[in-house]
Design a protein around this motif. Sequence first.
Motif, PDB file in Angstrom:
ATOM      1  N   UNK A 194      44.052  43.306  27.249  1.00  0.00           N
ATOM      2  CA  UNK A 194      43.800  42.158  26.372  1.00  0.00           C
ATOM      3  C   UNK A 194      45.085  41.652  25.727  1.00  0.00           C
ATOM      4  N   UNK A 195      46.100  42.500  25.667  1.00  0.00           N
ATOM      5  CA  UNK A 195      47.373  42.079  25.083  1.00  0.00           C
ATOM      6  C   UNK A 195      47.957  40.894  25.856  1.00  0.00           C
ATOM      7  N   UNK A 196      47.773  40.885  27.185  1.00  0.00           N
ATOM      8  CA  UNK A 196      48.276  39.779  27.979  1.00  0.00           C
ATOM      9  C   UNK A 196      47.588  38.471  27.608  1.00  0.00           C
ATOM     10  N   UNK A 197      46.332  38.551  27.196  1.00  0.00           N
ATOM     11  CA  UNK A 197      45.581  37.324  26.922  1.00  0.00           C
ATOM     12  C   UNK A 197      46.119  36.582  25.715  1.00  0.00           C
ATOM     13  N   UNK A 198      46.568  37.304  24.697  1.00  0.00           N
ATOM     14  CA  UNK A 198      46.991  36.608  23.476  1.00  0.00           C
ATOM     15  C   UNK A 198      48.304  35.865  23.690  1.00  0.00           C
ATOM     16  N   UNK A 235      40.885  52.558  45.045  1.00  0.00           N
ATOM     17  CA  UNK A 235      41.196  51.574  46.089  1.00  0.00           C
ATOM     18  C   UNK A 235      40.681  50.173  45.777  1.00  0.00           C
ATOM     19  N   UNK A 236      39.490  50.097  45.157  1.00  0.00           N
ATOM     20  CA  UNK A 236      38.930  48.784  44.822  1.00  0.00           C
ATOM     21  C   UNK A 236      39.806  48.061  43.794  1.00  0.00           C
ATOM     22  N   UNK A 237      40.243  48.776  42.768  1.00  0.00           N
ATOM     23  CA  UNK A 237      41.073  48.155  41.737  1.00  0.00           C
ATOM     24  C   UNK A 237      42.416  47.716  42.312  1.00  0.00           C
ATOM     25  N   UNK A 238      43.025  48.590  43.121  1.00  0.00           N
ATOM     26  CA  UNK A 238      44.320  48.245  43.698  1.00  0.00           C
ATOM     27  C   UNK A 238      44.191  47.074  44.669  1.00  0.00           C
ATOM     28  N   UNK A 239      43.131  47.066  45.457  1.00  0.00           N
ATOM     29  CA  UNK A 239      42.927  45.994  46.431  1.00  0.00           C
ATOM     30  C   UNK A 239      42.731  44.643  45.732  1.00  0.00           C
ATOM     31  N   UNK A 240      42.005  44.636  44.620  1.00  0.00           N
ATOM     32  CA  UNK A 240      41.776  43.387  43.890  1.00  0.00           C
ATOM     33  C   UNK A 240      43.094  42.837  43.341  1.00  0.00           C
ATOM     34  N   UNK A 241      43.929  43.682  42.760  1.00  0.00           N
ATOM     35  CA  UNK A 241      45.219  43.226  42.236  1.00  0.00           C
ATOM     36  C   UNK A 241      46.139  42.759  43.365  1.00  0.00           C
ATOM     37  N   UNK A 277      40.408  35.798  34.985  1.00  0.00           N
ATOM     38  CA  UNK A 277      39.745  36.673  35.953  1.00  0.00           C
ATOM     39  C   UNK A 277      40.445  38.032  36.030  1.00  0.00           C
ATOM     40  N   UNK A 278      41.782  38.015  36.008  1.00  0.00           N
ATOM     41  CA  UNK A 278      42.516  39.276  36.072  1.00  0.00           C
ATOM     42  C   UNK A 278      42.230  40.147  34.854  1.00  0.00           C
ATOM     43  N   UNK A 279      42.239  39.536  33.675  1.00  0.00           N
ATOM     44  CA  UNK A 279      42.011  40.313  32.450  1.00  0.00           C
ATOM     45  C   UNK A 279      40.573  40.811  32.397  1.00  0.00           C
ATOM     46  N   UNK A 280      39.625  39.948  32.763  1.00  0.00           N
ATOM     47  CA  UNK A 280      38.219  40.364  32.765  1.00  0.00           C
ATOM     48  C   UNK A 280      37.996  41.526  33.731  1.00  0.00           C
ATOM     49  N   UNK A 281      38.625  41.455  34.916  1.00  0.00           N
ATOM     50  CA  UNK A 281      38.483  42.555  35.876  1.00  0.00           C
ATOM     51  C   UNK A 281      39.136  43.822  35.344  1.00  0.00           C
ATOM     52  N   UNK A 282      40.298  43.685  34.705  1.00  0.00           N
ATOM     53  CA  UNK A 282      40.989  44.857  34.158  1.00  0.00           C
ATOM     54  C   UNK A 282      40.137  45.533  33.089  1.00  0.00           C
TER      55      UNK A 282
END
Length: 366
Positions: free
Chosen positions: A117-121, A57-63, A86-91
């Motif tokens: 991390x793939x999204x970051x590049x 629930x915490x992960x889903x609520x944050x997204x 922030x999104x990538x760091x939380x993931x």
Amino acid sequence: MTAAPRREAPPLDPARLLIWQRQVNASLVWVGAGIVIMVSLCLMGDASWLAVAIWAPLSFAMSLFTKVALARGWTLGCRDPALTVHQIAFSCASTLACYAMAGSLRAVVLPMLSLALLFSIFALPTRKVRALVVYTLAMFAAVASVMSWWQPERHPWKEELLTFFVLFVVLSAFSILGGRLSNLRAELGRQKIELQQALARIAEIAHRDDLTGLFNRRRMGELLEAQQVNAARGEGFVVAIVDLDKFKSINDTYGHAVGDIVLKQFAELAKTVLREGDVLARWGGEEFLLLITTNEPATALAVAQRLRQHIASTPVVLPDGNVIRYTVSIGLAPHHADESTPSIIERADSALYRAKSSGRDRVECS
């Protein structure tokens, strides 16, 4: 103490907002995939239902909160409105939490770390990609150390060390690839700017007369058509055709180079006496077309007379010291309701012909 000025939110770009929303949607999909993996591990007895029930629930609520924040524009004043870092760091932190909760099958969650991390590049500059890689490795080292100390039978330190080494190699490759992609994005961005500048220069060249720098006939035709649309809303205009008197004799007497000097000086002098909003274009040869934006023919007549008088009173001084004086004749035609562009130009041309026939150096109205 004076409060720091608040960063003003930039204008909302729908296209960019769509990209941000897609990023958050991908994050939600990632959370959903993580929940499926962790529930599967729980069913196989390799993870704790209680821990997963708290984490999911915490992960889903944050997204979900990030998605709402972007949709409402709450983050537009931030340096990174998409909250990408922030999104990538939380993931990554969330993935490592899953790693800590899992047992012998915990390695199945690590591909989710690479996916995050793939999204970051693709979205971040090299510096931030490397910072996220270091952050992830440091977080993994901390989690692995704690779990090896707390539950050595489930997390043998040798296995954790080997996992860290593999993760280090993979994430280092991500960092290198991110750097290359960042350089490629920068190069593509530079080329895009250069292309836009080149297209702007080409458009400018296509609309300008080479000799005088004024708009050419083609561009003036476009402006006249646009003015016709404005006229339908009640914004009147007057067309004036300006012709340099006895210009052929100037060319015959002094040569075409001197004729070019006269044309260029006329263009410069005209700019100094015309009103803001009035547009002058080279129509052809020694003829110029002047678009005067006004509902009052008397105002247009005053503009034309001021131009005529200024030209007559300002001689052309040639490089050899010779002085040439010349005059202009002008034909005016106020726009009539429902009148076509060729019709108003024809009336202005007829008025010019009368000015020429009446002795030149005159302004005639149609």
